[in-house]
Each structure stands twice: as structure tokens, then as C-alpha cells.
Design a protein around this motif. Structure first.
Motif, PDB file in Angstrom:
ATOM      1  N   UNK A 182     -29.190  24.149  -6.387  1.00  0.00           N
ATOM      2  CA  UNK A 182     -29.443  24.153  -5.067  1.00  0.00           C
ATOM      3  C   UNK A 182     -30.527  24.261  -4.115  1.00  0.00           C
ATOM      4  N   UNK A 183     -31.625  25.067  -4.925  1.00  0.00           N
ATOM      5  CA  UNK A 183     -33.374  25.392  -4.330  1.00  0.00           C
ATOM      6  C   UNK A 183     -33.497  24.008  -4.455  1.00  0.00           C
ATOM      7  N   UNK A 184     -33.564  22.800  -5.106  1.00  0.00           N
ATOM      8  CA  UNK A 184     -33.925  22.002  -5.190  1.00  0.00           C
ATOM      9  C   UNK A 184     -33.220  21.286  -3.997  1.00  0.00           C
ATOM     10  N   UNK A 185     -32.195  20.654  -4.764  1.00  0.00           N
ATOM     11  CA  UNK A 185     -31.276  19.848  -3.460  1.00  0.00           C
ATOM     12  C   UNK A 185     -31.438  20.204  -2.148  1.00  0.00           C
ATOM     13  N   UNK A 186     -31.824  21.942  -1.320  1.00  0.00           N
ATOM     14  CA  UNK A 186     -32.089  22.049  -0.308  1.00  0.00           C
ATOM     15  C   UNK A 186     -33.511  21.547  -0.058  1.00  0.00           C
ATOM     16  N   UNK A 187     -34.675  21.593  -1.352  1.00  0.00           N
ATOM     17  CA  UNK A 187     -35.745  20.918  -0.782  1.00  0.00           C
ATOM     18  C   UNK A 187     -35.694  19.661  -0.604  1.00  0.00           C
ATOM     19  N   UNK A 188     -35.354  18.765  -0.067  1.00  0.00           N
ATOM     20  CA  UNK A 188     -35.190  17.606   0.008  1.00  0.00           C
ATOM     21  C   UNK A 188     -34.408  17.187   0.702  1.00  0.00           C
ATOM     22  N   UNK A 189     -33.569  18.551   1.427  1.00  0.00           N
ATOM     23  CA  UNK A 189     -32.844  17.786   3.192  1.00  0.00           C
ATOM     24  C   UNK A 189     -33.681  18.539   4.688  1.00  0.00           C
ATOM     25  N   UNK A 190     -35.125  18.402   4.558  1.00  0.00           N
ATOM     26  CA  UNK A 190     -35.334  18.534   6.005  1.00  0.00           C
ATOM     27  C   UNK A 190     -36.571  17.430   5.811  1.00  0.00           C
ATOM     28  N   UNK A 191     -36.403  17.066   7.072  1.00  0.00           N
ATOM     29  CA  UNK A 191     -38.024  16.364   7.603  1.00  0.00           C
ATOM     30  C   UNK A 191     -37.922  14.672   7.069  1.00  0.00           C
ATOM     31  N   UNK A 192     -38.374  14.540   7.905  1.00  0.00           N
ATOM     32  CA  UNK A 192     -38.123  12.840   8.400  1.00  0.00           C
ATOM     33  C   UNK A 192     -37.654  12.122   6.745  1.00  0.00           C
ATOM     34  N   UNK A 193     -38.183  12.883   6.243  1.00  0.00           N
ATOM     35  CA  UNK A 193     -37.830  11.765   4.375  1.00  0.00           C
ATOM     36  C   UNK A 193     -36.569  12.385   3.797  1.00  0.00           C
ATOM     37  N   UNK A 194     -35.708  13.970   4.717  1.00  0.00           N
ATOM     38  CA  UNK A 194     -34.613  14.108   4.095  1.00  0.00           C
ATOM     39  C   UNK A 194     -34.174  12.997   3.088  1.00  0.00           C
ATOM     40  N   UNK A 195     -33.335  13.175   2.271  1.00  0.00           N
ATOM     41  CA  UNK A 195     -32.853  12.186   1.568  1.00  0.00           C
ATOM     42  C   UNK A 195     -30.945  13.344   1.148  1.00  0.00           C
ATOM     43  N   UNK A 196     -30.918  14.176   1.497  1.00  0.00           N
ATOM     44  CA  UNK A 196     -30.301  15.074   1.126  1.00  0.00           C
ATOM     45  C   UNK A 196     -29.345  15.481   2.546  1.00  0.00           C
ATOM     46  N   UNK A 197     -28.000  16.358   1.966  1.00  0.00           N
ATOM     47  CA  UNK A 197     -27.350  16.838   3.692  1.00  0.00           C
ATOM     48  C   UNK A 197     -26.625  17.491   3.181  1.00  0.00           C
ATOM     49  N   UNK A 198     -26.819  19.366   3.409  1.00  0.00           N
ATOM     50  CA  UNK A 198     -25.950  20.085   2.899  1.00  0.00           C
ATOM     51  C   UNK A 198     -24.903  20.638   4.224  1.00  0.00           C
ATOM     52  N   UNK A 199     -23.616  20.769   4.466  1.00  0.00           N
ATOM     53  CA  UNK A 199     -22.832  22.012   5.503  1.00  0.00           C
ATOM     54  C   UNK A 199     -22.385  23.089   4.723  1.00  0.00           C
ATOM     55  N   UNK A 200     -22.311  23.643   5.640  1.00  0.00           N
ATOM     56  CA  UNK A 200     -21.430  25.290   4.942  1.00  0.00           C
ATOM     57  C   UNK A 200     -20.526  25.054   5.694  1.00  0.00           C
ATOM     58  N   UNK A 201     -19.167  25.389   5.552  1.00  0.00           N
ATOM     59  CA  UNK A 201     -18.560  26.160   6.401  1.00  0.00           C
ATOM     60  C   UNK A 201     -17.965  27.466   6.292  1.00  0.00           C
ATOM     61  N   UNK A 202     -18.020  28.112   7.727  1.00  0.00           N
ATOM     62  CA  UNK A 202     -18.156  29.523   7.912  1.00  0.00           C
ATOM     63  C   UNK A 202     -16.591  29.627   8.419  1.00  0.00           C
ATOM     64  N   UNK A 203     -16.031  31.152   7.551  1.00  0.00           N
ATOM     65  CA  UNK A 203     -14.910  31.580   8.067  1.00  0.00           C
ATOM     66  C   UNK A 203     -14.809  32.501   9.483  1.00  0.00           C
ATOM     67  N   UNK A 204     -13.727  32.565  10.021  1.00  0.00           N
ATOM     68  CA  UNK A 204     -13.961  33.677  11.233  1.00  0.00           C
ATOM     69  C   UNK A 204     -14.304  34.989  10.574  1.00  0.00           C
ATOM     70  N   UNK A 205     -14.492  35.142   9.817  1.00  0.00           N
ATOM     71  CA  UNK A 205     -14.579  36.626   9.605  1.00  0.00           C
ATOM     72  C   UNK A 205     -16.232  36.808   9.048  1.00  0.00           C
ATOM     73  N   UNK A 206     -17.653  35.067   8.579  1.00  0.00           N
ATOM     74  CA  UNK A 206     -18.970  35.168   8.783  1.00  0.00           C
ATOM     75  C   UNK A 206     -18.328  34.721   7.081  1.00  0.00           C
ATOM     76  N   UNK A 207     -17.469  34.616   6.149  1.00  0.00           N
ATOM     77  CA  UNK A 207     -17.643  34.523   4.312  1.00  0.00           C
ATOM     78  C   UNK A 207     -18.329  33.177   4.651  1.00  0.00           C
ATOM     79  N   UNK A 208     -18.286  32.652   3.536  1.00  0.00           N
ATOM     80  CA  UNK A 208     -18.097  31.071   3.255  1.00  0.00           C
ATOM     81  C   UNK A 208     -16.634  30.683   3.111  1.00  0.00           C
ATOM     82  N   UNK A 209     -16.280  29.406   3.610  1.00  0.00           N
ATOM     83  CA  UNK A 209     -15.119  29.169   3.037  1.00  0.00           C
ATOM     84  C   UNK A 209     -15.167  27.427   2.323  1.00  0.00           C
ATOM     85  N   UNK A 210     -16.201  27.335   2.629  1.00  0.00           N
ATOM     86  CA  UNK A 210     -16.492  26.179   2.018  1.00  0.00           C
ATOM     87  C   UNK A 210     -17.712  25.607   2.005  1.00  0.00           C
ATOM     88  N   UNK A 211     -18.440  24.305   1.360  1.00  0.00           N
ATOM     89  CA  UNK A 211     -19.680  23.676   1.336  1.00  0.00           C
ATOM     90  C   UNK A 211     -19.110  22.403   1.139  1.00  0.00           C
TER      91      UNK A 211
END
Length: 186
Positions: free
Chosen positions: A27-56
Motif C-alpha cells: 500500500x505504501x508503494x502504491x500511495x507513493x505513485x498517487x500524488x503529484x503531476x506524474x501520479x499513476x495511481x488512484x486509491x480511495x477509501x469509503x468511510x462508514x457513518x461511524x468513521x470506520x473503513x467500509x471499503x476501499x
């Protein structure tokens, strides 16, 4: 997805895919490629109403204009709520921003529910990867979508999707690439 999401995402990853869960390093490796002008990755997190991770979910974009769904995961308590479809639409939005002309994914042949979801969004089978998912040697159905834009946005529902906004050049500022054999938990 941001660095502070990795720990709760890893917990869900382990719950859903105990025998072939991604590592923190992946995951760290993926996120390293997810920012800036040369980004090649997109990761998203779905947060439940209670604040927990519902999905990604995650998408990798290649220079040839191909997007690859790396993973879509929904917590058991939130399966059947439409969250998987929302996550997929988010990835297709990112594919549009990355100017992908096609999007590929792998899904277990023994997961007809996920296959139906992907078919609803224009994915069609193009091949099989024998013994792709380990352990057990379960085959993967390879599916492809000619990407001509993002499907209509869903109603927000109870989940919040968080990710990195697109950069000014139009490329999303987040996605990731797993190790070989670790794509698209379908």
C-alpha cells in the motif's frame, strides 16, 4: 487513501483476503505513485457513518492509456448496499482523469456477484488467467471496458469517499500498483 488509512485498510484487507492480503509495504508503494503531476495511481477509501473503513479501491494507469483496477473491497457489514458500485464509479472517474481508453480487471471465476457488477458497468470477459488466485489456484476472469467516460454519479448514501483530489493537470493524485498476482480482489 492517505497514509493514515493504511492501518485500518490493512485490517479489512486481512479480514477479506486472509491468505493473500496485501502488505503495508504494497500500500505504501502504491500511495507513493498517487500524488503529484506524474501520479499513476488512484486509491480511495469509503468511510462508514461511524468513521470506520467500509471499503476501499485502487486503480493504476499506464502510459499506453490502459487503466487497471487493482482492488475493490467492501466490508461484510456494507456488502449489498451499493458501495462496491460507488467505488467502481470512483475508479472509472479516475480513469477518465488519467485519459485511459480502456480499463482492465481480474475477478475470481467463482465470484458471480462481482462479475455482474462489472458487466453492469460495461466490462466484458476477454480471457482467463489459470490458477491466478493463490492459494487454491482459482482462475481469474479478465474483463475489459472500452472507456468512453464515467458513468453517472450515484447518490451519496451513508458513505463518504475520500481520496486525493485530481491535480491541476487533470491526473488524479492517487492510485497504486500491487505485486504480481495481487490485482483486483474481485
Amino acid at each position: 487513501m492517505r497514509w493514515w488509512d493504511i492501518e485500518p485498510v490493512l485490517a479489512l484487507e486481512q479480514e477479506l483476503f486472509p491468505e493473500d492480503a496485501w502488505s503495508a509495504g504494497m500500500f505504501w508503494s502504491e500511495l507513493a505513485h498517487a500524488r503529484g503531476l506524474r501520479a499513476t495511481r488512484h486509491y480511495t477509501v469509503a468511510t462508514a457513518p461511524d468513521g470506520g473503513v467500509a471499503g476501499y479501491a485502487g486503480l493504476a494507469a499506464a502510459a499506453d492509456g490502459t487503466g487497471d483496477v487493482q482492488t475493490i473491497a467492501v466490508a461484510p457489514a456494507h456488502q449489498g448496499t451499493g458501495l462496491g458500485a460507488r467505488l467502481l464509479r470512483d475508479l472509472l472517474t479516475a480513469a477518465t482523469a488519467f485519459e485511459c481508453h480502456q480499463v482492465l480487471l481480474e475477478v475470481r471465476v467463482d465470484n458471480p456477484r462481482a462479475q455482474r457488477l462489472y458487466e453492469r458497468y460495461g466490462f466484458a470477459p476477454v480471457g482467463v488467467r489459470r490458477g491466478y488466485y493463490q492459494p487454491g489456484g482459482i482462475d481469474a476472469l479478465v474483463m475489459r471496458r472500452e472507456h468512453t467516460g464515467t458513468p453517472a454519479d450515484p447518490a451519496d448514501g451513508p458513505f463518504g469517499l475520500t481520496g486525493t483530489p485530481a491535480d491541476p493537470a487533470g491526473a488524479p493524485a492517487h492510485p497504486a500498483r500491487p505485486e504480481p498476482g495481487k490485482t483486483a480482489h474481485g
